[in-house]
Structures are given as C-alpha cells and as structure tokens.
Design a protein around this motif. Structure first.
Motif, PDB file in Angstrom:
ATOM      1  N   LYS A 297      33.097  39.888  56.652  1.00  0.00           N
ATOM      2  CA  LYS A 297      32.937  41.339  56.557  1.00  0.00           C
ATOM      3  C   LYS A 297      32.639  41.692  55.106  1.00  0.00           C
ATOM      4  O   LYS A 297      33.118  41.026  54.182  1.00  0.00           O
ATOM      5  CB  LYS A 297      34.213  42.067  57.005  1.00  0.00           C
ATOM      6  N   PHE A 298      31.849  42.738  54.916  1.00  0.00           N
ATOM      7  CA  PHE A 298      31.636  43.235  53.561  1.00  0.00           C
ATOM      8  C   PHE A 298      32.963  43.738  52.991  1.00  0.00           C
ATOM      9  O   PHE A 298      33.754  44.375  53.699  1.00  0.00           O
ATOM     10  CB  PHE A 298      30.639  44.396  53.556  1.00  0.00           C
ATOM     11  N   SER A 299      33.191  43.452  51.730  1.00  0.00           N
ATOM     12  CA  SER A 299      34.358  44.035  51.067  1.00  0.00           C
ATOM     13  C   SER A 299      34.137  45.535  50.883  1.00  0.00           C
ATOM     14  O   SER A 299      33.001  46.024  50.922  1.00  0.00           O
ATOM     15  CB  SER A 299      34.594  43.362  49.712  1.00  0.00           C
ATOM     16  N   PRO A 301      33.739  48.683  48.740  1.00  0.00           N
ATOM     17  CA  PRO A 301      33.476  49.040  47.340  1.00  0.00           C
ATOM     18  C   PRO A 301      34.636  49.830  46.743  1.00  0.00           C
ATOM     19  O   PRO A 301      35.102  50.810  47.322  1.00  0.00           O
ATOM     20  CB  PRO A 301      32.206  49.900  47.429  1.00  0.00           C
ATOM     21  N   GLY A 302      35.113  49.374  45.604  1.00  0.00           N
ATOM     22  CA  GLY A 302      36.251  50.017  44.962  1.00  0.00           C
ATOM     23  C   GLY A 302      37.590  49.549  45.484  1.00  0.00           C
ATOM     24  O   GLY A 302      38.638  49.966  44.974  1.00  0.00           O
ATOM     25  N   GLY A 303      37.583  48.684  46.499  1.00  0.00           N
ATOM     26  CA  GLY A 303      38.821  48.196  47.081  1.00  0.00           C
ATOM     27  C   GLY A 303      39.359  46.974  46.355  1.00  0.00           C
ATOM     28  O   GLY A 303      38.821  46.520  45.339  1.00  0.00           O
ATOM     29  N   LYS A 304      40.420  46.406  46.913  1.00  0.00           N
ATOM     30  CA  LYS A 304      41.104  45.274  46.291  1.00  0.00           C
ATOM     31  C   LYS A 304      40.183  44.072  46.136  1.00  0.00           C
ATOM     32  O   LYS A 304      40.089  43.470  45.064  1.00  0.00           O
ATOM     33  CB  LYS A 304      42.329  44.902  47.129  1.00  0.00           C
ATOM     34  N   HIS A 305      39.496  43.702  47.219  1.00  0.00           N
ATOM     35  CA  HIS A 305      38.653  42.509  47.174  1.00  0.00           C
ATOM     36  C   HIS A 305      37.436  42.711  46.274  1.00  0.00           C
ATOM     37  O   HIS A 305      37.025  41.795  45.558  1.00  0.00           O
ATOM     38  CB  HIS A 305      38.212  42.131  48.585  1.00  0.00           C
ATOM     39  N   ALA A 306      36.859  43.918  46.311  1.00  0.00           N
ATOM     40  CA  ALA A 306      35.720  44.203  45.438  1.00  0.00           C
ATOM     41  C   ALA A 306      36.143  44.144  43.974  1.00  0.00           C
ATOM     42  O   ALA A 306      35.376  43.706  43.108  1.00  0.00           O
ATOM     43  CB  ALA A 306      35.128  45.567  45.772  1.00  0.00           C
ATOM     44  N   ALA A 307      37.374  44.578  43.685  1.00  0.00           N
ATOM     45  CA  ALA A 307      37.878  44.521  42.312  1.00  0.00           C
ATOM     46  C   ALA A 307      38.007  43.080  41.832  1.00  0.00           C
ATOM     47  O   ALA A 307      37.914  42.803  40.631  1.00  0.00           O
ATOM     48  CB  ALA A 307      39.223  45.236  42.223  1.00  0.00           C
ATOM     49  N   GLU A 308      38.206  42.165  42.770  1.00  0.00           N
ATOM     50  CA  GLU A 308      38.280  40.742  42.424  1.00  0.00           C
ATOM     51  C   GLU A 308      36.896  40.110  42.290  1.00  0.00           C
ATOM     52  O   GLU A 308      36.789  38.928  41.976  1.00  0.00           O
ATOM     53  CB  GLU A 308      39.076  39.994  43.498  1.00  0.00           C
ATOM     54  N   GLY A 309      35.857  40.901  42.558  1.00  0.00           N
ATOM     55  CA  GLY A 309      34.496  40.391  42.457  1.00  0.00           C
ATOM     56  C   GLY A 309      33.937  39.865  43.764  1.00  0.00           C
ATOM     57  O   GLY A 309      32.855  39.268  43.784  1.00  0.00           O
ATOM     58  N   TRP A 311      32.132  40.025  47.317  1.00  0.00           N
ATOM     59  CA  TRP A 311      31.200  40.812  48.123  1.00  0.00           C
ATOM     60  C   TRP A 311      31.568  40.706  49.601  1.00  0.00           C
ATOM     61  O   TRP A 311      31.235  41.589  50.387  1.00  0.00           O
ATOM     62  CB  TRP A 311      29.772  40.318  47.917  1.00  0.00           C
ATOM     63  N   TRP A 312      32.216  39.611  49.957  1.00  0.00           N
ATOM     64  CA  TRP A 312      32.575  39.352  51.347  1.00  0.00           C
ATOM     65  C   TRP A 312      34.070  39.076  51.458  1.00  0.00           C
ATOM     66  O   TRP A 312      34.690  38.544  50.531  1.00  0.00           O
ATOM     67  CB  TRP A 312      31.819  38.141  51.902  1.00  0.00           C
ATOM     68  N   VAL A 313      34.624  39.429  52.600  1.00  0.00           N
ATOM     69  CA  VAL A 313      35.983  39.038  52.970  1.00  0.00           C
ATOM     70  C   VAL A 313      35.849  38.188  54.226  1.00  0.00           C
ATOM     71  O   VAL A 313      35.169  38.592  55.182  1.00  0.00           O
ATOM     72  CB  VAL A 313      36.868  40.268  53.257  1.00  0.00           C
ATOM     73  N   ARG A 314      36.459  37.021  54.221  1.00  0.00           N
ATOM     74  CA  ARG A 314      36.272  36.140  55.370  1.00  0.00           C
ATOM     75  C   ARG A 314      37.609  35.652  55.923  1.00  0.00           C
ATOM     76  O   ARG A 314      38.606  35.576  55.209  1.00  0.00           O
ATOM     77  CB  ARG A 314      35.389  34.952  55.007  1.00  0.00           C
ATOM     78  N   ARG A 315      37.573  35.316  57.209  1.00  0.00           N
ATOM     79  CA  ARG A 315      38.758  34.807  57.897  1.00  0.00           C
ATOM     80  C   ARG A 315      38.326  33.658  58.801  1.00  0.00           C
ATOM     81  O   ARG A 315      37.362  33.775  59.555  1.00  0.00           O
ATOM     82  CB  ARG A 315      39.404  35.920  58.725  1.00  0.00           C
ATOM     83  N   ARG A 316      39.055  32.552  58.723  1.00  0.00           N
ATOM     84  CA  ARG A 316      38.698  31.364  59.506  1.00  0.00           C
ATOM     85  C   ARG A 316      39.007  31.598  60.979  1.00  0.00           C
ATOM     86  O   ARG A 316      40.086  32.068  61.345  1.00  0.00           O
ATOM     87  CB  ARG A 316      39.472  30.148  59.005  1.00  0.00           C
ATOM     88  N   LEU A 317      38.026  31.266  61.832  1.00  0.00           N
ATOM     89  CA  LEU A 317      38.198  31.385  63.275  1.00  0.00           C
ATOM     90  C   LEU A 317      38.573  30.058  63.916  1.00  0.00           C
ATOM     91  O   LEU A 317      39.235  30.035  64.950  1.00  0.00           O
ATOM     92  CB  LEU A 317      36.908  31.916  63.914  1.00  0.00           C
TER      93      LEU A 317
END
Length: 340
Positions: A297-299, A301-309, A311-317
C-alpha cells in the motif's frame, strides 16, 4: 476514435466500480507500474476520484464523436485527447501506448489552427508555404490529369474498402454486450479490438524474489536478500519510477504473476521466466531462491511511514513458492507446470 470508444465501452460494461465512479480510488495504487505522481493522486479527496472517473467516461465515450461535428469541435477533440494522454503518461507507466495515441490526435488540427507556431510576414515560413500552395494549385488547374493520379485514387479506394470490410467484426464486437478486448480479427492482423482496465484490481500484491548464500535455506540464521527489479515496487524506501515511453516487460509481467496465486488459480501460469530471471537481476548471489507474496500500500503523505522515507507499506501474506536451489529452479517450474 474507435480505440477510445472501445476502451470506454469495455469499462462501462466491465467492473462495477466504473459505473459507481470508484475505480480511481484504487487504480493509482494497483496499476502495473505506478509513477511518482500516482503516489499523490491516490491520496486526493474522494470527489476528485469521482470527477476523474466521470471525465474518463466523457473523454472515451462522447468526445470521439466530436470528430463529426465540424472544424471547431474536431480541434477541441484533439486538444482534449492530447491532454488526456498527457495525464495518463504522467500518472502511469503504460509504455508507449499513450504516446502513440497522441499521434492520430494531431490530425485534428488544420493549418489555420497551427499557424501561430510559425513566423508570419513577407519572408516568414507561413507566407512561403502559402505561396507554394497557390503555385501548386494553379499548376494543377492548368495541367491535365495523368494516369498515375487515377491509379492512385483506385488504390486508395481499394484499401479503404478492404479496411472497411475487415473492420466489420471489430464493429460487431464493439456493439456486442459480450465485447472482447485486445483481440485480433483475421489472419492479416490488420484490425483489432482494444480495451484497457476493464476491471480494476482493488489490492496490490507483489511477488518478491529473494536469495540466500546460506547452505541451509531453512536455517534460522539464513539471511534472505531481495532481488530488486528495474521499476516495479520492491524496496519500500524506493521512489516509484517514471520510465514511459520505455517498457520493462519483466516488471510488467510480475504484476500479473502477483495475483495469479497457484492456490487460487492452479491452471494459470505464474512466475514469468526460469533460472535466467535471478541471474538477469544481478546480485545478491544465491545458493537458494524463493518467492514471497506481499501486500503493498502507498504510505500516507505526512504520516509515520512517509516520515521514515517509505513510499510503500508492505505486509507479508505468505510464500509464493518455497526455497529452491538455483540450479533446481527450472526443474521446479516443470513440476509445477509453469511456463519456461
């Protein structure tokens, strides 16, 4: 004209989200190879997405008929179609498709509409072109028509009749409630049907190839490293790329592989290629290869993950295919009846 109409009809007859005007809630994130602009467009307000979907229907279903409504509407058609393609070029990496679509739209502009691009005046390019046209017109009136002119007309008319005849199944497909997209009609492959994104993927999943140099793939201390493709999402910290009109075919095919999970679709081809894929991608060198299935998923903008640099947030399926020795990868593909 007909290509745009085909694309519009395949959408309105396809996924329910096109009729609900909600497809753009997902498209920017789930398209094959998102661009940097897609990251921001995905987070625009819901009413912007509704307007975009409605505009898409207007541009693909109604604007093509502007060609038959006189000079001004024809020029307007060209302007709208070119702007539409520019937006698609910037928001998605759809190879050279949109660039090619711009080319026929240029024919909507006559000399008068393009005159502002050229300098005017007695010695200007526009003035010289007009003089040449006048001279050619006067010469054509004073000279008798040659046999070659008649032959050319016959050839042009014959080609027109041939294309009209070959286009009959294309038009019938266009009018059919069971419209088929991206299909060639006839052995000559001159005419075909077109349509893109008739259905929209609602979630983005990725197949991540990994390799390890550990002699024991199941060892707890085995370190698995990701193989990075040229452009497709992988490293969450890597910015989406903009490569259009270039086309990374393997990245594109991996998008299809991600939602052709063998457990859910046992007869479908899954991972494209064989043992050459890891070698073509370069390091890390590996004794063992595996593929993992991830939800992306897109991070925000301005959130926690975007602040860490990120662009994507991922979760293993889960696993896509288990650890296999590199030299045994081709054999594993054969066992699974996957294409080589």
């Amino acid at each position: 004209m007909i290509d745009g109409l085909m694309g519009g009809l395949i959408k309105i007859r396809g996924d329910q989200c096109w009729r609900d005007l909600t497809c753009l809630d997902f498209h920017y994130e789930t398209q094959p190879v998102p661009s940097p602009l897609a990251y921001f467009l995905h987070r625009t307000p819901w009413w912007v997405h509704r307007f975009e979907a409605l505009s898409n229907h207007f541009l693909e279903l109604l604007v093509p008929f502007f060609l038959f409504l006189g000079r001004r509407m024809c020029i307007l058609h060209g302007v709208l179609q070119i702007l539409f393609q520019v937006v698609l070029i910037l928001s998605g990496n759809l190879s050279f498709l949109n660039w090619l679509t711009i080319v026929p739209s240029l024919s909507c502009f006559d000399d008068a509409s393009l005159g502002f691009l050229f300098p005017s005046g007695p010695a200007g390019l526009k003035d010289r072109a007009l003089k040449l046209q006048d001279e050619e017109a006067q010469g054509a009136q004073s000279q008798p028509r040659h046999v070659g002119c008649a032959v050319r007309r016959v050839v042009n008319l014959s080609l027109g009749i041939l294309l009209a005849w070959l286009s009959v199944p294309v038009v019938l497909n266009l009018l059919s409630a069971k419209q088929v997209m991206n299909t060639t009609f006839g052995s000559l492959r001159i005419v075909n049907s077109y349509g893109a994104f008739g259905s929209i993927t609602k979630e983005r999943t990725e197949v991540i190839l990994q390799g390890t140099t550990s002699p024991n793939a199941s060892a707890p201390d085995a370190v698995w490293e990701d193989y990075e493709f040229k452009c497709k999402p992988g490293d969450p910290w890597r910015r989406p790329c903009l490569i259009t009109p270039y086309h990374y075919r393997l990245d594109w095919l991996m998008w299809f592989a991600a939602f052709q999970v063998r457990e859910h679709c046992p007869t479908s081809p899954s991972l494209p290629g064989t043992t050459w894929v890891p070698r073509a991608l370069g390091p890390p060198p590996a004794e063992w290869i595996r593929a993992e299935h991830w939800r992306y998923k897109f991070s925000l903008p301005g959130g926690k993950h975007a602040a860490e640099g990120k662009w994507w947030v991922r979760r293993r399926l889960g696993p896509y295919f288990p650890a296999v020795r590199l030299e045994d990868l081709e054999g594993y593909f054969r066992e699974q009846d996957w294409p080589l």
